[in-house]
Write a protein that holds these residues in place. Structure first.
Motif, short mmCIF file in Angstrom:
data_model
loop_
_atom_site.label_atom_id
_atom_site.label_comp_id
_atom_site.label_asym_id
_atom_site.label_seq_id
_atom_site.Cartn_x
_atom_site.Cartn_y
_atom_site.Cartn_z
N UNK A 41 67.45 -8.49 53.77
CA UNK A 41 66.51 -7.47 54.23
C UNK A 41 66.01 -6.59 53.08
N UNK A 42 66.85 -5.72 52.54
CA UNK A 42 66.45 -4.81 51.48
C UNK A 42 67.67 -4.32 50.72
N UNK A 43 67.44 -3.72 49.56
CA UNK A 43 68.52 -3.17 48.75
C UNK A 43 68.06 -1.84 48.15
N UNK A 44 68.98 -0.88 48.08
CA UNK A 44 68.70 0.45 47.52
C UNK A 44 69.39 0.55 46.17
N UNK A 45 68.63 0.94 45.16
CA UNK A 45 69.17 1.08 43.80
C UNK A 45 69.07 2.55 43.39
N UNK A 46 70.20 3.15 43.02
CA UNK A 46 70.26 4.55 42.61
C UNK A 46 70.83 4.65 41.21
N UNK A 47 70.33 5.64 40.46
CA UNK A 47 70.89 5.92 39.13
C UNK A 47 70.71 7.42 38.85
N UNK A 48 71.47 7.93 37.87
CA UNK A 48 71.47 9.35 37.55
C UNK A 48 71.08 9.58 36.09
N UNK A 49 70.49 10.75 35.88
CA UNK A 49 70.08 11.16 34.53
C UNK A 49 70.56 12.61 34.30
N UNK A 81 65.80 12.11 43.97
CA UNK A 81 66.57 12.51 45.15
C UNK A 81 66.98 13.97 45.09
N UNK A 82 67.14 14.49 43.86
CA UNK A 82 67.56 15.88 43.70
C UNK A 82 68.76 15.98 42.78
N UNK A 83 69.30 17.21 42.69
CA UNK A 83 70.45 17.47 41.83
C UNK A 83 71.72 16.99 42.54
N UNK A 84 72.44 16.11 41.87
CA UNK A 84 73.68 15.59 42.45
C UNK A 84 74.85 16.50 42.14
N UNK A 85 74.95 16.95 40.89
CA UNK A 85 76.04 17.86 40.53
C UNK A 85 75.70 18.55 39.22
N UNK A 86 76.41 19.66 38.96
CA UNK A 86 76.27 20.41 37.71
C UNK A 86 77.51 20.13 36.89
N UNK A 128 70.68 14.57 37.74
CA UNK A 128 69.60 14.39 38.70
C UNK A 128 69.62 12.93 39.16
N UNK A 129 69.53 12.69 40.49
CA UNK A 129 69.60 11.35 41.07
C UNK A 129 68.20 10.84 41.36
N UNK A 130 67.97 9.54 41.00
CA UNK A 130 66.73 8.82 41.30
C UNK A 130 67.09 7.59 42.14
N UNK A 131 66.14 7.11 42.93
CA UNK A 131 66.40 5.93 43.73
C UNK A 131 65.12 5.27 44.21
N UNK A 132 65.23 3.97 44.55
CA UNK A 132 64.11 3.22 45.10
C UNK A 132 64.68 2.11 46.00
#
Length: 688
Positions: A557-565, A604-609, A616-620
């Motif tokens: 069906x689909x897959x979600x890929x997330x990564x942080x910067x 996605x927003x700030x994940x943690x300090x 900051x988290x990104x995803x698609x």
């Protein structure tokens, strides 16, 4: 064993003549013998039968019979010796009769011709030869008119056009000759001569038409065609002469001499073709050893025919001719399909039916002729032995069973192979259709293997039953053996059962990426008990189904890929969100990666300090076709470029050192540098 030349195909035509005379002679002898036996066999009176039974019940008589096995064996040996002597005497008598009839061949033929001429003159007919020529000329004229009227007829297939040119006029000639022959009230002897002469002409033209069609499609060479033409001419002449003599009252020994003379001529033609044949299709000239072996094989076939072993004779003919005949038929059939349907793929159901159907027809006709010759074989060893009869007819029926099983398997295999081949519109179909095709590609290989096993078992059991083997005990024994094997191979049974349930649950398909325990990779294939996984680094895992356990499928069906910067604390988060939105828009418009993206890149927003920056988290969301890694790499590159263009840096760890500690650290560093310089100077001094 060296390969025999293809022109031995002509033997199958020539030896048809050679089998007719012995078969006809054999059919008259048993009839006379049967009448004699019927006249001699009369039932004894019931009183004598009762007396015989009473004597056999007597203990003294039984003991005397049991004490005579040695005498019975000796008597059987004496009878066998007498049988051999009888066969030798019969053969010698036959040889002398044929030798004595040889000088009478010319006179007998001349006398038969005189009888035909006299009967024709008495009834007001012309000589038989002129009558045959007249019918042939009339048929040729009508045939010429047909050729002119239908010369422009063309078919879509070049092979059909060639067949029409060869056999269309022949059909017209046959119809005209038949009408003329049936319309005239012939004298009996003249009718026989005209009938067999016309049959010989039609048969010769039909056979040579088939040869020219085979020559046109590459089934035979020009050398083979020239030799077969001479061979067929001699054969048809001999066949017509033998058939006429049989009905014109020529002596049977003279007819046999005629058959042997023509068979010797055919033998010499085939022998000459063996020793003068050119190089094969690959340019390899024939070797002397091959010629010698082929000549010896030809002599053996002729001797088998001479001693009336027609069954073995035809088996020997088929061993040489049938493979080449099937190969020629395949060439003609493929040429027809290529010119008719522009189709050269032999794996389609239509081509399978055509190729295998033509093969089956040829083999069935060959087996039918072999069964006919075996049934009318005058040799008592081949005809009256019940065990040999059962074996022979079992072989005939088994061959038919194998043909049916082979056709069923080839049809099923072609259908499965077509379904396993990726279609041209594979990327444009809907998701449901793609899933259905993937499931078929997963299940069809297992179904193909299971079908092959079932067909082999059915064919084997049927063949054994036709051979006279009682298969009931075999089936019962196989069941008991299967139970014993099942208890001893519980792991194997576990693997097979687990695989069945995995397939029923549609847990994975061929081409999907799965992960189970320490194994992960793309499903390449699987058997009844194991699955093959191709790791992304190239290695292959073969894992039994019983060891898979829980499965993680990453291709549905689909897959979600997330990564942080990580960025510094002072970074403008809203600006980073706008940049991420712009990057996602560019990725969506990319012609290479855009079709694989379901939901484009966004922040996605700030994940943690963290201790030295903000994460900051990104995803698609992308299709599970393996392109998500390429999308993530492109996103990394575009984020790096966008940050550099907008003076946004990535967070890096920093260390601060206090005043005294800073001076101490500097002094320690200077001391280490001085020590290193001193060691270097000492090393240089030691070298000098």
């Amino acid at each position: 064993m060296p390969k025999f030349p293809a022109y031995l195909l002509s033997l199958i035509v020539s030896m048809f003549l050679l089998t007719l005379a012995p078969m006809a002679a054999a059919q008259t002898a048993p009839a006379t013998g049967g009448a004699a036996q019927a006249s001699q066999s009369s039932a004894p009176p019931p009183e004598k039968i009762a007396e015989l039974i009473k004597l056999l019940d007597d203990p003294d008589v039984r003991n005397w019979i049991q004490s005579r096995p040695a005498d019975a064996t000796a008597e059987a040996q004496r009878e066998a010796t007498l049988e051999v002597e009888s066969l030798e005497a019969e053969a010698r008598s036959r040889f002398h009769a044929l030798r004595a009839a040889l000088p009478r061949v010319h006179s007998e033929i001349a006398a038969a011709a005189a009888r035909v001429h006299q009967q024709a003159s008495e009834r007001g007919f012309a000589p038989a030869l002129f009558l045959v020529l007249g019918i042939v000329c009339v048929g040729a004229v009508i045939e010429w008119l047909f050729r002119r009227a239908a010369s422009r007829a063309k078919f879509q297939s070049a092979v059909l056009t060639r067949a029409y040119v060869e056999f269309g006029p022949l059909i017209v000639f046959t119809v005209v000759a038949t009408l003329i022959f049936m319309a005239i009230d012939w004298p009996p002897l003249v009718r026989v001569v005209v009938l067999y002469a016309l049959l010989a002409v039609i048969a010769y033209r039909l056979f040579m038409g088939l040869c020219r069609l085979s020559l046109e499609t590459g089934g035979m060479t020009q050398f083979q065609y020239a030799r077969i033409r001479i061979f067929a001419a001699v054969f048809t002449l001999g066949f017509a002469l033998w058939a006429m003599c049989r009905r014109l009252g020529v002596d049977s020994d003279v007819r046999a001499d005629i058959v042997y003379l023509f068979s010797a001529a055919l033998f010499l033609i085939a022998l000459e073709a063996i020793w003068r044949r050119p190089a094969d299709r690959n340019g390899n000239p024939p070797t002397r050893a091959t010629n010698i072996l082929a000549s010896l094989y030809l002599v053996l076939l002729w001797l088998l025919w001479c001693i009336n072993f027609t069954g073995l004779f035809w088996i020997g003919i088929y061993a040489v001719v049938l493979p080449r005949l099937l190969s020629g038929a395949d060439r003609v059939t493929r040429a027809f399909a290529l010119t008719r349907w522009n189709e050269d793929n032999a794996n389609t159901p239509r081509m399978v039916l055509l190729l295998r159907g033509v093969r089956a027809i040829i083999i069935v006709l060959a087996l039918g002729w072999l069964g006919l010759t075996w049934h009318y074989n005058p040799n008592i060893i081949a005809r009256d032995n019940p065990y040999l009869q059962t074996l022979v007819y079992g072989v005939f029926k088994s061959a038919v069973v194998l043909l049916i099983v082979d056709l069923a398997w080839q049809l099923a295999k072609s259908y499965i192979d077509r379904k396993l081949t990726p279609a041209a519109d594979e990327l444009s179909v809907s998701a449901d259709e793609a899933a259905r095709r993937a499931r078929l590609r997963t299940l069809l290989p297992i179904f193909r293997n299971a079908l092959a096993a079932v067909l082999i078992c059915i064919a084997a059991m049927t063949i054994l039953a036709e051979m006279g083997v009682q298969i009931g005990p075999l089936i019962a024994g196989a069941g008991i053996f299967g139970v014993a094997i099942g208890f001893g191979s519980q792991t194997l049974v576990k693997d097979i059962v687990s695989g069945v349930f995995y397939l029923m649950d549609d847990a994975f398909r061929v081409g999907e990426w799965i992960e189970s325990g320490s194994y992960n990779g793309v499903v390449e294939s699987f058997s009844l008990r194991s699955i093959r996984l191709r790791h992304h680094r190239g290695s292959v895992f073969t894992v039994p189904f019983g060891e898979l356990g829980a499965i993680r499928n990453g291709s549905r069906d689909w897959t979600v890929d997330k990564f942080r910067v990580r960025v510094p604390f002072k970074t403008d988060i809203a600006k980073v969100g706008k940049l991420a939105k712009e990057i996602g828009k560019q990725l969506q418009e990319d012609p290479e990666l855009g079709p694989h993206i379901i939901k484009t890149l966004k922040m996605k927003g700030v994940e943690q300090i963290g201790e030295f920056g903000i994460e900051i988290s990104f995803g698609f969301t992308a299709k599970p076709d393996g392109e998500q890694t390429a999308i993530r790499r492109r996103a990394y590159t575009m984020i790096t470029q966008a940050f550099a263009e907008n003076d946004i840096s990535f967070a890096q760890p920093t260390f601060q050192v206090g005043g005294e500690e800073k001076e101490a650290a500097a002094a320690a560093m200077y001391k280490r540098q001085a020590d290193a310089a001193a060691l270097a100077a000492a090393a240089e001094g030691g070298k000098e």
